[in-house]
Design an enzyme around this catalytic site. Structure first.
Site, PDB file in Angstrom:
ATOM      1  N   LEU A  17     -12.423  -0.765  13.975  1.00 11.30           N
ATOM      2  CA  LEU A  17     -13.764  -1.292  14.158  1.00 11.30           C
ATOM      3  C   LEU A  17     -14.256  -1.774  12.803  1.00 11.30           C
ATOM      4  CD1 LEU A  17     -15.531   1.335  16.466  1.00 11.30           C
ATOM      5  CD2 LEU A  17     -14.801  -0.967  17.094  1.00 11.30           C
ATOM      6  N   ASN A  55     -14.585  -3.939   6.079  1.00  7.15           N
ATOM      7  CA  ASN A  55     -13.384  -3.754   5.255  1.00  7.15           C
ATOM      8  C   ASN A  55     -13.256  -2.341   4.680  1.00  7.15           C
ATOM      9  OD1 ASN A  55     -12.760  -6.570   5.568  1.00  7.15           O
ATOM     10  ND2 ASN A  55     -14.294  -7.011   3.992  1.00  7.15           N
ATOM     11  N   ARG A  56     -13.888  -1.389   5.331  1.00 11.46           N
ATOM     12  CA  ARG A  56     -13.876   0.009   4.891  1.00 11.46           C
ATOM     13  C   ARG A  56     -14.495   0.200   3.503  1.00 11.46           C
ATOM     14  NH1 ARG A  56     -13.154   0.145   9.560  1.00 11.46           N
ATOM     15  NH2 ARG A  56     -11.663   1.423  10.720  1.00 11.46           N
ATOM     16  N   MET A  57     -15.312  -0.780   3.070  1.00 11.83           N
ATOM     17  CA  MET A  57     -16.025  -0.678   1.801  1.00 11.83           C
ATOM     18  C   MET A  57     -17.399  -0.063   2.066  1.00 11.83           C
ATOM     19  SD  MET A  57     -14.192  -1.860  -0.774  1.00 11.83           S
ATOM     20  CE  MET A  57     -15.305  -2.553  -1.988  1.00 11.83           C
TER      21      MET A  57
END
Length: 221
Positions: A8, A198-200
């Site tokens: 996601l 972006n998992r940032m």
């Protein structure tokens, strides 16, 4: 079952230091209010983790009933919940008052982690809350002694409920059990997590300082 390919992208919000309050209670209150306004199911539900002398962590879901700013400590904040003092969590707290609460609102892509020490609230405050509960919930508190204790079957539990219901049928007010009441988790650290693409992810941690102020820090995702 393998979920390693599931992904996601979180893109609903951000946490930027210049836009954040100096005291975390303002942000926590705002996030809880947003969850309520969005009509999420039990937005005040939290995972609550304890660890007793056996060094074995234990976690369960509880309902937060109040966000507080303890009068005896400038700058602090707390969350209040109610339970059976003789429960497993009560035993853990008696042995080790350090605990952690976690709120996760998936649809908002937000998480809050609160670390601190647990203490009992006043008997009066517990009593006032107890008598504001539905009557059947008050009776259930009596049935739950000892909470997490073994019971033969569901019928035995229902029978005990009916016994207490009959016992208190002639009383104007069901008494609060001595083994039941409220706790307050007084925070010394609170971390706000906002999902990002972006998992940032944004992770902002507030640490309570000796002078009662809060130090804000950004953590790597």
């Amino acid at each position: 079952m393998d979920f390693s390919a599931e992904r996601l992208s979180y893109e609903k919000g951000e946490l930027i230091e210049n836009n954040l309050p100096s005291h975390p209670v303002e942000l926590l209150t705002n996030w809880v209010k947003t969850a309520v306004d969005e009509k999420l199911i039990e937005p005040y539900a939290m995972s609550f983790a304890t660890c007793g002398d056996d060094n074995l962590p234990s976690v369960r879901t509880l309902l937060m009933r109040e966000i507080t700013q303890p009068e005896d400590s400038t700058g602090k904040l707390g969350v209040v919940f109610y339970t059976n003092y003789d429960s497993d969590k009560g035993d853990d707290i008696l042995q080790n008052p350090n605990a952690q609460a976690l709120f996760f609102w998936h649809s908002l892509e937000r998480q809050v982690r609160i670390s601190g020490k647990v203490r009992k609230i006043s008997e009066k405050k517990s009593t006032d809350y107890f008598h504001n509960r539905p009557q059947d919930s008050q009776i259930a508190a009596w049935v739950s002694e000892p909470q997490s204790g073994l019971v033969t079957n569901r019928d035995a539990m229902e029978s005990k409920f009916e016994e207490y219901k009959q016992k208190f049928s002639e009383t104007s007010q069901i008494p609060m059990p001595k083994f039941w009441g409220g706790y307050e988790l007084v925070a010394n650290k609170i971390e706000f997590w906002q999902g990002r693409a972006n998992r940032m992810h944004d992770r902002i941690r507030y640490n309570l300082q000796p002078d009662g102020s809060w130090l804000m820090e950004r953590l790597l995702p």
